[in-house]
Design an enzyme around this catalytic site. Structure first.
Site, PDB file in Angstrom:
ATOM      1  N   ASN A 266      47.275  27.298  40.771  1.00 19.43           N
ATOM      2  CA  ASN A 266      48.559  27.474  41.452  1.00 19.43           C
ATOM      3  C   ASN A 266      48.691  26.575  42.674  1.00 19.43           C
ATOM      4  OD1 ASN A 266      49.798  29.608  39.836  1.00 19.43           O
ATOM      5  ND2 ASN A 266      48.102  30.877  40.566  1.00 19.43           N
TER       6      ASN A 266
ATOM      7  N   ASP B  67      40.452  23.165  51.108  1.00 18.89           N
ATOM      8  CA  ASP B  67      41.090  24.477  51.341  1.00 18.89           C
ATOM      9  C   ASP B  67      40.184  25.374  52.190  1.00 18.89           C
ATOM     10  OD1 ASP B  67      39.280  24.539  49.209  1.00 18.89           O
ATOM     11  OD2 ASP B  67      40.507  25.863  47.957  1.00 18.89           O
TER      12      ASP B  67
ATOM     13  N   ASP C 262      38.018  33.593  51.852  1.00 22.31           N
ATOM     14  CA  ASP C 262      39.189  33.318  51.027  1.00 22.31           C
ATOM     15  C   ASP C 262      38.924  33.938  49.659  1.00 22.31           C
ATOM     16  OD1 ASP C 262      41.366  32.401  49.645  1.00 22.31           O
ATOM     17  OD2 ASP C 262      41.079  30.282  50.139  1.00 22.31           O
TER      18      ASP C 262
ATOM     19  N   THR D  34      31.001  54.314  31.636  1.00 23.79           N
ATOM     20  CA  THR D  34      30.938  52.854  31.610  1.00 23.79           C
ATOM     21  C   THR D  34      32.036  52.203  32.455  1.00 23.79           C
ATOM     22  OG1 THR D  34      29.777  52.862  29.524  1.00 23.79           O
ATOM     23  CG2 THR D  34      30.950  50.844  30.068  1.00 23.79           C
TER      24      THR D  34
END
Lengths: 210, 210
Positions: free
Chosen positions: A10, A74, A89, A144
């Site tokens: 993105n 980033d 992040d 589970t």
């Protein structure tokens, strides 16, 4: 003017305090009509960006003090406005970086929550369960679905607790808000990366302030 | 006579102290000429096994004390000979089970090391690195390959340390030997599941001992 953080799947935009995202393939049909200052970790977009009008790579304008080799821009941007503390992040990967006195001391990378869920699903259809963010972490699982949620979330919390101790924690990314609830000294800041980009931009002399 | 542990991708055999493995698809071309006592967690093999000559499902013969719902029979078998301690099967998933006084107290599931490596690779080509089993866990990583290895291994060790404390640890599975080096009170036993199967078989009355 846009700020633009180009990731692997993105692309996040920032304009006048507003943040929104489009997919990388949508982005490649986008023609900005005003200056677009970007950072980019996606090698596949590089050739396309190179000749693009109005698009300016901010990466060269970051001055970041670290001995870490090959740190994604980033991550640098997320750390760029933090003098002391832990920068997390929490996106498709969870990057964890330690800042002290404006110096980057190193960091590590965990698979993000949705990547972890997919890892379980790939192992066995029995482990293809939705991770429950409200799983109790202080009781041993007895089925589970709980065993998977516990195994997905508790190691992340243990690692972050061990790293962060009583330091300030700055979280961003899709799962940042969720993770912030486990830590007292934490701030979730959706715009953390863009704050770093703004700082680099204002240091760059590319735009006139005021 | 064979003992046979049928998993999602591989089938492990045990005969006269020897252990070997074949793939599930190879297994479906196998025609045993002598009794084969099996446990099976692979739903796709069930119809094929149902009509198969010499093949006996050992699952009904396990008497296991737990309130855990839907525990895989391979996990039950791994725990079946352990009265007190932590049972870790480190295969494609890492299952962790706590036994106390012959009672199963619960457990959890982590993605295995190779599943974790694949999870990183799926996030970004930059994270597609081979996990280094010798990564230092007491120093902050200073490059991406180390940041991934650290992020893959340290959470597992932290979780297991927290669960195990000073209890005895019984490890099995492909990464069991590797993980055992981090724990003092640990035993790696390649045949742990088969020991459980042997116990169930001898309790079953299906074969005469002697």
């Amino acid at each position: 003017m846009y700020l633009c953080d180009i990731g692997n799947s993105n692309v996040h935009f920032f304009k006048e305090g507003r943040i929104w995202a489009i997919s990388v393939s949508e982005f490649q049909h986008f023609s900005p009509q005003e200056p677009l200052y970007f950072i980019n970790v996606n090698a596949s977009v590089k050739p396309w960006l190179a000749g693009k009008k109005h698009c300016v790579d901010l990466e060269p304008y970051f001055e970041f003090d670290t001995i870490y080799q090959g740190m994604g821009i980033d991550r640098v941007a997320a750390c760029y406005t933090v003098k002391d503390g832990i920068v997390i992040d929490a996106g498709s990967a969870i990057t964890v970086d330690i800042m002290s006195g404006g110096l980057h001391l190193g960091g590590y990378i965990l698979p993000g929550l949705s990547a972890t869920q997919e890892a379980y699903a790939a192992i066995s259809p029995r482990l293809n369960v939705r991770i429950n963010p409200n799983i109790a972490l202080d009781a041993l699982p007895q089925k589970t679905a709980d065993a998977v949620s516990y195994g997905a979330i508790k190691p992340i919390i243990m690692m972050l607790s061990d790293t962060c101790k009583d330091k300030n924690i700055y979280l961003t990314g899709g799962d940042g808000k969720f993770l912030s609830r486990f830590f007292k000294h934490s701030v979730f800041d959706k715009a953390l990366i863009f704050r770093g980009m703004q700082k680099a931009l204002s240091q760059s002399g590319l735009v006139k302030e005021g």
